[in-house]
Motif scaffolding. Structure first.
Motif, PDB file in Angstrom:
ATOM      1  N   HIS A 194       0.824  -1.218   0.000  1.00  0.00           N
ATOM      2  CA  HIS A 194       0.000   0.000   0.000  1.00  0.00           C
ATOM      3  C   HIS A 194       0.852   1.260   0.000  1.00  0.00           C
ATOM      4  CE1 HIS A 194      -2.670   3.180   1.242  1.00  0.00           C
ATOM      5  NE2 HIS A 194      -2.070   3.271   2.413  1.00  0.00           N
ATOM      6  N   LEU A 195       1.888   1.290   0.809  1.00  0.00           N
ATOM      7  CA  LEU A 195       2.705   2.501   0.927  1.00  0.00           C
ATOM      8  C   LEU A 195       3.444   2.809  -0.375  1.00  0.00           C
ATOM      9  CD1 LEU A 195       4.039   2.002   4.547  1.00  0.00           C
ATOM     10  CD2 LEU A 195       2.487   3.799   3.767  1.00  0.00           C
TER      11      LEU A 195
ATOM     12  N   ARG B 288       5.284   6.184  -1.600  1.00  0.00           N
ATOM     13  CA  ARG B 288       6.343   6.222  -0.588  1.00  0.00           C
ATOM     14  C   ARG B 288       7.479   5.272  -0.974  1.00  0.00           C
ATOM     15  NH1 ARG B 288       4.302  10.627   2.347  1.00  0.00           N
ATOM     16  NH2 ARG B 288       2.043  10.465   2.186  1.00  0.00           N
ATOM     17  N   ARG B 289       8.700   5.675  -0.689  1.00  0.00           N
ATOM     18  CA  ARG B 289       9.860   4.868  -1.072  1.00  0.00           C
ATOM     19  C   ARG B 289      10.801   4.570   0.092  1.00  0.00           C
ATOM     20  NH1 ARG B 289       6.989   4.157  -4.506  1.00  0.00           N
ATOM     21  NH2 ARG B 289       7.226   4.233  -6.779  1.00  0.00           N
ATOM     22  N   HIS B 290      10.816   5.415   1.093  1.00  0.00           N
ATOM     23  CA  HIS B 290      11.746   5.238   2.222  1.00  0.00           C
ATOM     24  C   HIS B 290      10.921   4.949   3.482  1.00  0.00           C
ATOM     25  CE1 HIS B 290      14.907   6.710  -0.402  1.00  0.00           C
ATOM     26  NE2 HIS B 290      14.124   7.736  -0.706  1.00  0.00           N
ATOM     27  N   VAL B 291      10.747   3.676   3.767  1.00  0.00           N
ATOM     28  CA  VAL B 291       9.838   3.246   4.827  1.00  0.00           C
ATOM     29  C   VAL B 291      10.626   2.794   6.057  1.00  0.00           C
ATOM     30  CG1 VAL B 291       7.959   1.670   5.444  1.00  0.00           C
ATOM     31  CG2 VAL B 291       8.174   2.509   3.084  1.00  0.00           C
ATOM     32  N   ALA B 292      10.225   3.285   7.228  1.00  0.00           N
ATOM     33  CA  ALA B 292      10.822   2.862   8.506  1.00  0.00           C
ATOM     34  C   ALA B 292       9.876   1.904   9.212  1.00  0.00           C
ATOM     35  CB  ALA B 292      11.095   4.080   9.383  1.00  0.00           C
TER      36      ALA B 292
ATOM     37  N   ASP C 114       9.937   8.682   4.381  1.00  0.00           N
ATOM     38  CA  ASP C 114       8.664   9.330   4.051  1.00  0.00           C
ATOM     39  C   ASP C 114       7.471   8.515   4.533  1.00  0.00           C
ATOM     40  OD1 ASP C 114       8.734   7.241   2.255  1.00  0.00           O
ATOM     41  OD2 ASP C 114       8.971   8.498   0.477  1.00  0.00           O
ATOM     42  N   ALA C 115       7.727   7.405   5.229  1.00  0.00           N
ATOM     43  CA  ALA C 115       6.642   6.591   5.779  1.00  0.00           C
ATOM     44  C   ALA C 115       7.147   5.824   6.986  1.00  0.00           C
ATOM     45  CB  ALA C 115       6.103   5.615   4.737  1.00  0.00           C
ATOM     46  N   ILE C 116       6.252   5.623   7.936  1.00  0.00           N
ATOM     47  CA  ILE C 116       6.567   4.859   9.144  1.00  0.00           C
ATOM     48  C   ILE C 116       5.515   3.780   9.333  1.00  0.00           C
ATOM     49  CG2 ILE C 116       6.621   4.941  11.668  1.00  0.00           C
ATOM     50  CD1 ILE C 116       7.807   7.727  11.480  1.00  0.00           C
TER      51      ILE C 116
END
Length: 350
Positions: A174-175, A180-184, A243-245
């Motif tokens: 989904h992200l 979104r490309r840089h997910v934590a 850009d996403a957590i």
């Protein structure tokens, strides 16, 4: 006055003692009319069911224990209520204990529950529980048990929980589809099987889209609101862009949202935030929280049924139940244009 017995009730109703015993157990073998007549006689004569004597005859205490990790997480409140509801209908009393993810505390609780002669035990293992520990505390004492939401590698036991890898995959897919490309990945005990599997699913989804989960952006902490706040602070110290957590749970996400605002970032607008569990407060957050439903009510009900079957059939092979997660897309992962990727909630992971 002498104690009223089953024989007294049988004589008053003109039925056999065996029939009265079946009425006490609410057996379907007795007609509704006979049940009504026997119960009326019980009330008139003042019959009191001797639970202690029945338990001695059955060699059961009619008690079941639940040892979970956290009393504050709404997920465990729903789980516990579902377990208690099923057990109550079957005549069992539920004993509760909370380990707070502390192995020593868990060991003491398991010992205490065994001393109370519980008929079976439901366990949400602390993150550092080993097969050897459970062998010593539960297997050696022949205590029927079911592991719930977290399994223990190499330990053969009934287990029920959500498919955590599929849950992580849903959020990762989904992200990325939302731009979104840089997910934590934040929060949760480092060796918890639930955390490990959710991260694996997230990583697999990202890699399927040509992205990667930076190891520096995976931060393990406690599984509470404070853990979410601390994880965001540690994330900021890395200096890595994100850009996403994705948070280990909704409760962790609530803490992360507060910490992001303290850093001057707005969740949903500046950084996407998502969690797991879909607790009731998730939809009430501002912005409303995207999350994966992990079905605590169904988990609890089926866990109780699994344990009751284990109590009845101790030699049956261990059974694993994996529930299907469900993505709930909300405002916290909206795109920069304000839209959400509603279609990703129907992603086919097969």
């Amino acid at each position: 006055m002498p104690r009223v017995t089953l024989s007294d009730i049988a004589a008053a109703c003109g039925v056999s003692k065996a029939t009265v015993s079946l009425v006490v157990r609410d057996s379907p073998r007795v007609s509704a009319a006979t049940k009504a007549r026997v119960r009326e006689a019980m009330e008139q004569l003042g019959y009191v069911y001797d639970r202690r004597a029945a338990n001695l005859r059955a060699q059961r205490s009619m008690t079941v224990a639940l040892v979970a990790t956290n009393v504050r997480n709404p997920y465990f409140a729903e789980l516990t209520m579902a377990i208690e509801r099923v057990l109550y209908k079957r005549g069992y009393t539920l004993l509760l204990g909370y380990s707070h993810d502390d192995q020593e505390r868990q060991t003491r609780l398991l010992e205490a529950m065994r001393e109370h002669r519980v008929d079976g035990l439901l366990l949400v293992p602390s993150y550092d529980t080993s097969a050897a520990m459970l062998q010593k505390s539960l297997v050696a004492s022949a205590t029927p048990h079911v592991l719930v939401t977290r399994h223990v590698p190499s330990h053969q036991a009934d287990y029920i929980g959500v498919d955590n890898r599929a849950a992580g995959h849903l959020l990762g897919d989904h992200l990325v589809r939302s731009g979104r490309r840089h997910v934590a990945f934040l929060g949760g005990p480092p060796r918890s099987t639930a955390r490990v599997e959710r991260e694996e699913g997230l990583r697999t989804a990202l890699e399927g889209h040509g992205c990667a989960l930076d190891p520096a952006l995976s931060v393990a902490t406690s599984a509470d609101r404070g853990g979410g706040e601390r994880a965001v602070e540690l994330l900021a110290e890395t200096g890595r862009p994100y850009d996403a957590i994705v948070c280990y749970s909704d409760v962790v996400a609530f803490g992360a949202i507060s910490a992001l605002r303290a850093l001057g970032m707005e969740p949903g607008r500046d950084v996407a935030v998502a969690g797991f569990d879909d607790v009731p407060d998730a939809v009430l957050q501002h912005p409303s929280l995207t999350t994966v439903a992990t079905h605590p009510d169904q988990t609890g009900a089926e866990a109780a049924e699994l344990l009751l079957r284990r109590i009845e059939e101790r030699d049956r092979q261990p059974h694993t139940v994996l529930l299907t997660p469900e993505l709930k897309v909300r405002e916290s992962t909206r795109r920069e244009d304000g839209a959400t990727d509603a279609d990703s909630g129907r992603a086919d992971l097969r």
